[in-house]
Write an enzyme that holds these catalytic residues in place. Structure first.
Site, PDB file in Angstrom:
ATOM      1  N   GLU A 164      -6.395   2.305   6.544  1.00 27.92           N
ATOM      2  CA  GLU A 164      -6.042   2.267   5.123  1.00 27.92           C
ATOM      3  C   GLU A 164      -6.786   3.366   4.376  1.00 27.92           C
ATOM      4  O   GLU A 164      -6.337   3.845   3.338  1.00 27.92           O
ATOM      5  CB  GLU A 164      -6.396   0.901   4.532  1.00 27.92           C
ATOM      6  CG  GLU A 164      -5.923   0.709   3.100  1.00 27.92           C
ATOM      7  CD  GLU A 164      -6.010  -0.730   2.654  1.00 27.92           C
ATOM      8  OE1 GLU A 164      -6.434  -0.971   1.515  1.00 27.92           O
ATOM      9  OE2 GLU A 164      -5.648  -1.631   3.442  1.00 27.92           O
ATOM     10  N   ARG A 220       0.815  -1.213   0.000  1.00 22.91           N
ATOM     11  CA  ARG A 220       0.000   0.000   0.000  1.00 22.91           C
ATOM     12  C   ARG A 220       0.849   1.264   0.000  1.00 22.91           C
ATOM     13  O   ARG A 220       0.522   2.261   0.645  1.00 22.91           O
ATOM     14  CB  ARG A 220      -0.965   0.022   1.193  1.00 22.91           C
ATOM     15  CG  ARG A 220      -1.882  -1.184   1.267  1.00 22.91           C
ATOM     16  CD  ARG A 220      -2.781  -1.292   0.033  1.00 22.91           C
ATOM     17  NE  ARG A 220      -3.642  -2.465   0.136  1.00 22.91           N
ATOM     18  CZ  ARG A 220      -3.381  -3.644  -0.411  1.00 22.91           C
ATOM     19  NH1 ARG A 220      -2.261  -3.818  -1.101  1.00 22.91           N
ATOM     20  NH2 ARG A 220      -4.214  -4.652  -0.290  1.00 22.91           N
ATOM     21  N   SER A 248     -11.541  -1.746   2.533  1.00 27.93           N
ATOM     22  CA  SER A 248     -10.972  -2.145   3.824  1.00 27.93           C
ATOM     23  C   SER A 248     -10.580  -0.899   4.600  1.00 27.93           C
ATOM     24  O   SER A 248      -9.809  -0.072   4.112  1.00 27.93           O
ATOM     25  CB  SER A 248      -9.747  -3.037   3.617  1.00 27.93           C
ATOM     26  OG  SER A 248     -10.114  -4.241   2.982  1.00 27.93           O
TER      27      SER A 248
END
Length: 319
Positions: free
Chosen positions: A312, A192, A242
């Protein structure tokens, strides 16, 4: 000056000239441009229709010292209830062309990963199947190295064409940016994260290197990933995917479930009853609701298990 005191009429006119007046909106609600369906108004929203128009708009903002926020599909964003000051540049279906050349696919930043994967299947090219259900644009996927099912964008990305912001000047403005092509090996892509994110680069186009495959098998695998997502994720509810990154050695959703937070609510924000790793908007949730629920989840998981959950979802704008 407008009441938001950041963008002069002269700059608004210059931006209209850069992207076309029909592609400029004032005080546009960002709730219309995020999958969370949350967010106050942006001062100016631009929808440039070519990479050249993107560059002109970004250069205009840089020279004028106006802050810029680039938004793709808005699928991992929580925009503040007070909105975004400055200019939002939307890169979506306005810059979304996809072309196939041999085993490579070239896509503009606003193309959805889903559409790139479907184009690959049509061309009997394999490699994008695990990513096709991610609700991200090409630019967003490269920015955060989007991934799913043990695969990530870096696995199939060959290169990107990016806008590199110019140097900051003494008056707070910036010099004009430059456009360069970078190989994936230069992008420091990890879980990420990427150099694109860290250095504020803006993806204009990307090239994916795939492999020949069998169309029937490719589509069968895509259908399998779709079924798995539909079974486990709250796809019919507004969310930003998420909510938390996977903590090392754990699964965020299981920690949240074990903490007794399935279905927990703050206002109209709720921990999904289908998958505890998702915070969903049950209808009319505010950014404040979501923030408060995220903090509650973090506190409970920390107290019960000693694990720090890192969001996130990216917070942007004014809260």
């Amino acid at each position: 000056m407008h009441e938001y005191d950041l963008i002069s009429d002269e700059v608004v006119c210059a931006l209209g000239a850069a992207v076309g007046e029909d592609n400029l909106k004032l005080f546009e609600p960002m709730s219309e441009h995020t999958t969370f369906k949350i967010g106050g108004p942006a001062d100016v929203v631009l929808t440039p229709t070519s990479p050249d128009a993107i560059v002109r708009a970004l250069d205009t903002c840089a020279i004028a010292g106006v802050p810029v926020t680039v938004v793709g599909n808005g699928s991992d964003l929580l925009v503040g209830d007070r909105g975004i000051r400055g200019v939002v540049v939307l890169l979506r279906d306005n810059v979304a062309s996809i072309t196939v050349s041999g085993t490579r696919i070239h896509a503009e930043a606003g193309a959805l990963l889903r559409d790139v994967a479907l184009a690959a299947a049509d061309a009997e090219l394999t490699g994008l199947e695990p990513l096709w259900g991610i609700p991200a644009t090409v630019g967003g996927a490269c920015h955060m190295n989007a991934g799913a099912y043990d695969a990530c964008t870096a696995d199939v990305l060959e290169s990107v064409k990016v806008y590199v912001p110019g140097a900051e000047l003494a008056d707070g403005s910036r010099a004009r940016g430059t456009v360069r092509t970078m190989d994936v090996s230069e992008l420091a892509m990890g879980y990420r994260k990427s150099r694109i994110h860290d250095e504020g680069l803006i993806v204009l186009e990307a090239t994916f290197a795939l492999a020949p495959g069998n169309e029937r098998m490719i589509r069968s695998e895509m259908d399998d990933y779709r079924r798995r997502r539909e079974e486990k994720q709250p796809l019919k509810m507004a969310s930003a995917g998420s909510t938390f990154k996977r903590p090392q050695g754990y699964f965020a959703g299981k920690l949240i479930m074990d903490a007794g937070l399935r279905g927990a609510r703050v206002g109209a924000a709720q921990v999904s009853e289908k998958h505890c790793g998702f915070v969903v908007n049950t209808g009319g949730a505010t950014a404040a609701d979501v923030n408060a629920l995220i903090e509650r989840v973090q506190d409970e998981v920390r107290q019960q298990f000693g694990v720090e959950l890192e969001p996130e979802v990216k917070r942007i704008g004014e809260f």
